[in-house]
Scaffold this active site. Structure first.
Site, mmCIF file in Angstrom:
data_model
loop_
_atom_site.group_PDB
_atom_site.id
_atom_site.type_symbol
_atom_site.label_atom_id
_atom_site.label_comp_id
_atom_site.label_asym_id
_atom_site.label_seq_id
_atom_site.Cartn_x
_atom_site.Cartn_y
_atom_site.Cartn_z
ATOM 1 N N ASP A 52 1.077 -1.447 -0.027
ATOM 2 C CA ASP A 52 -0.025 -0.076 0.073
ATOM 3 C C ASP A 52 0.980 1.367 -0.001
ATOM 4 O O ASP A 52 1.551 1.345 0.871
ATOM 5 C CB ASP A 52 -0.891 0.014 1.290
ATOM 6 N N TYR A 141 -9.828 14.758 -9.004
ATOM 7 C CA TYR A 141 -8.525 14.205 -9.952
ATOM 8 C C TYR A 141 -7.692 14.882 -10.464
ATOM 9 O O TYR A 141 -6.470 15.169 -10.385
ATOM 10 C CB TYR A 141 -9.111 12.932 -10.810
HETATM 11 P P1 NAD Z 1 -5.232 1.860 -12.859
HETATM 12 O O1 NAD Z 1 -6.217 2.352 -12.099
HETATM 13 O O2 NAD Z 1 -5.308 1.055 -14.228
HETATM 14 O O3 NAD Z 1 -4.056 1.154 -11.930
HETATM 15 C C1 NAD Z 1 -3.697 1.873 -10.850
HETATM 16 C C2 NAD Z 1 -3.124 0.697 -9.933
HETATM 17 O O4 NAD Z 1 -2.755 1.224 -8.675
HETATM 18 C C3 NAD Z 1 -4.220 -0.554 -9.570
HETATM 19 O O5 NAD Z 1 -3.411 -1.713 -9.987
HETATM 20 C C4 NAD Z 1 -4.286 -0.387 -8.118
HETATM 21 O O6 NAD Z 1 -4.554 -1.729 -7.819
HETATM 22 C C5 NAD Z 1 -3.359 0.394 -7.651
HETATM 23 N N1 NAD Z 1 -3.329 0.844 -6.276
HETATM 24 C C6 NAD Z 1 -4.730 1.677 -5.917
HETATM 25 N N2 NAD Z 1 -4.605 2.020 -4.668
HETATM 26 C C7 NAD Z 1 -3.257 1.718 -4.426
HETATM 27 C C8 NAD Z 1 -2.479 1.780 -3.090
HETATM 28 N N3 NAD Z 1 -2.983 2.391 -2.130
HETATM 29 N N4 NAD Z 1 -1.381 1.398 -2.934
HETATM 30 C C9 NAD Z 1 -0.533 0.600 -4.033
HETATM 31 N N5 NAD Z 1 -1.506 0.423 -5.118
HETATM 32 C C10 NAD Z 1 -2.423 0.795 -5.249
HETATM 33 O O7 NAD Z 1 -4.479 3.498 -13.250
HETATM 34 P P2 NAD Z 1 -3.569 3.609 -14.799
HETATM 35 O O8 NAD Z 1 -4.521 3.996 -15.805
HETATM 36 O O9 NAD Z 1 -2.717 2.438 -14.970
HETATM 37 O O10 NAD Z 1 -3.000 4.869 -14.472
HETATM 38 C C11 NAD Z 1 -1.598 4.976 -13.742
HETATM 39 C C12 NAD Z 1 -1.266 6.485 -13.633
HETATM 40 O O11 NAD Z 1 -1.128 7.128 -14.908
HETATM 41 C C13 NAD Z 1 -2.400 7.194 -12.694
HETATM 42 O O12 NAD Z 1 -1.527 8.345 -11.964
HETATM 43 C C14 NAD Z 1 -3.058 7.927 -13.722
HETATM 44 O O13 NAD Z 1 -3.678 8.999 -12.958
HETATM 45 C C15 NAD Z 1 -2.497 8.330 -14.707
HETATM 46 N N6 NAD Z 1 -2.949 8.358 -16.098
HETATM 47 C C16 NAD Z 1 -3.539 7.457 -16.630
HETATM 48 C C17 NAD Z 1 -4.298 7.560 -17.861
HETATM 49 C C18 NAD Z 1 -4.809 6.567 -18.524
HETATM 50 O O14 NAD Z 1 -5.650 6.698 -19.444
HETATM 51 N N7 NAD Z 1 -4.772 5.458 -18.132
HETATM 52 C C19 NAD Z 1 -4.164 8.906 -18.391
HETATM 53 C C20 NAD Z 1 -3.499 10.004 -17.794
HETATM 54 C C21 NAD Z 1 -2.806 9.781 -16.562
HETATM 55 C C1 AKB Z 2 -9.207 9.487 -16.950
HETATM 56 O O1 AKB Z 2 -10.205 9.445 -17.634
HETATM 57 O O2 AKB Z 2 -9.396 9.702 -15.756
HETATM 58 C C2 AKB Z 2 -7.812 9.121 -17.264
HETATM 59 C C3 AKB Z 2 -7.023 10.455 -17.689
HETATM 60 C C4 AKB Z 2 -7.218 11.031 -19.059
HETATM 61 O O3 AKB Z 2 -6.408 10.911 -16.959
HETATM 62 N N1 AKB Z 2 -7.690 8.120 -18.771
#
Ligand code: NAD
Ligand code: AKB
Length: 313
Positions: A52, A141
């Site tokens: 965590d 967010y």
């Molecule tokens: P996701 O939700 O797919 O994965 C997040 C992971 O974090 C999950 O596996 C979850 O189990 C884990 N998690 C949650 N709480 C936790 C904790 N307390 N300790 C440890 N692990 C924990 O997210 P993602 O899409 O892979 O995004 C990763 C990062 O990229 C985030 O910061 C997100 O804001 C950023 N981001 C993602 C996107 C996108 O389109 N996917 C776009 C822009 C930014």
């Molecule tokens: C969301 O939709 O929250 C993400 C992002 C653009 O950060 N895919």
């Protein structure tokens, strides 16, 4: 062998599964340690720890024990889940980042942390949104992303931490489902199309948003992390872009390959989130500083997504 030791938080999420594979490919299995709340492993040959990331001491212990030199901090709440459970999202996104930055200060660790186009808001009305646009996020967010960018810049300025960040657009991939964002429709629609199910889209047909195919995003992360420190002029977060499209345009492109796709539109609370984000983003600073260039457009993304999703059903 590289002296790099890489820790990935939130490694079992949408970005983490693809990024871990790329980091292992680039640096080797013994250089990468994955962590997540979830216990399962991505790859049986690499170390995975249940962690965590809000637990400062547990994170510090892993960094110290394994001599970690780089952290890719991905654990976070995304935009839609964040609006539903705001206090949880704020706590997770902010406290975890501060834990990572504090520990990195002590152990001299380089950090990658993803921001998002969600850090922009309705007053970022100049289209495309530029590197220096007004930032007025309206979601929990987005507010956490803008605050996180400022913390990254502060730790770099005040403590010399080598922290690097990208304002990622909506990411589209097939290996792992998205984790509760507003751009998730652009993944869900492919699963419906390939399995011949009708799709109900939670955004209106003409909602234009910046998007990127995951391999481009992974390459951007690796390129930014390998860029020379002296070439980086941005220590809050770089704009990054590939393409923008609407649900209707995406559906039309999929229908060229899977004509049976049927789609209807029932916008929900995520429409308001999407409406607050920019339609287009420009990334000339990333191009100039570290040579960024996207490879995928809408047509090649659709080809690759259909191929990828067919391989898992
Ligand atoms: P996701 O939700 O797919 O994965 C997040 C992971 O974090 C999950 O596996 C979850 O189990 C884990 N998690 C949650 N709480 C936790 C904790 N307390 N300790 C440890 N692990 C924990 O997210 P993602 O899409 O892979 O995004 C990763 C990062 O990229 C985030 O910061 C997100 O804001 C950023 N981001 C993602 C996107 C996108 O389109 N996917 C776009 C822009 C930014
Ligand atoms: C969301 O939709 O929250 C993400 C992002 C653009 O950060 N895919």
């Amino acid at each position: 062998m590289s002296s790099k030791k890489i820790l990935v938080t939130g490694a079992l999420g949408q970005i983490g599964t693809d990024l871990t594979e790329a980091l292992v490919h680039r640096w080797g299995e013994s250089q990468v340690i994955t962590t997540d709340l979830k216990p399962q492993k991505i790859n049986s040959s690499i170390i995975h720890k249940t962690l965590d990331v809000l637990d400062f001491q547990a994170l510090r212990q892993i960094v110290e024990e394994h001599g970690i030199t780089e952290i890719y901090h991905l654990a976070a709440a995304l935009s839609a889940k964040g609006e539903q459970v705001p206090q949880w999202a704020w706590e997770l996104n902010m406290k975890s980042l501060l834990n990572v930055l504090e520990i990195s200060k002590v152990y001299g660790v380089r950090v990658f942390w993803p921001s998002s186009m969600a850090a922009f808001g309705p007053f970022s009305t100049i289209q495309p949104a530029t590197q220096q646009s007004v930032m007025d996020p309206t979601t929990v967010y987005g507010i956490s992303k803008l605050a996180g960018e400022s913390w990254c810049a502060w730790y770099h300025r005040s403590h010399g931490i080598d922290v690097r960040s990208l304002r990622l657009p909506g990411l589209i991939s097939w290996k792992t489902p998205p984790g509760g964002g507003t751009t998730d429709y652009a993944v869900d629609i492919f699963h419906a199309a390939v399995t011949l199910r009708p799709y109900t889209c939670f955004l209106s047909p003409n909602t234009r948003l910046p998007m990127m195919y995951m391999p481009d995003a992974i390459r951007a992360i690796l390129e930014l992390m390998e860029a020379s420190s002296s070439s980086l002029t941005v220590r809050y977060s770089y704009n990054l872009t590939a393409m923008s499209f609407t649900p209707e345009e995406l559906a039309e492109e999929i229908k060229k390959r899977i004509p049976s796709l049927s789609i209807r539109y029932e916008p929900d609370f995520r429409q308001t989130i999407a409406d607050s984000w920019p339609r287009e983003i420009e990334d000339s600073t990333a191009q100039k500083d570290w040579g960024w260039k996207s490879h995928y457009n809408l047509s090649s993304l659709v080809d690759e997504m259909i191929k990828g999703i067919k391989s898992i059903y």
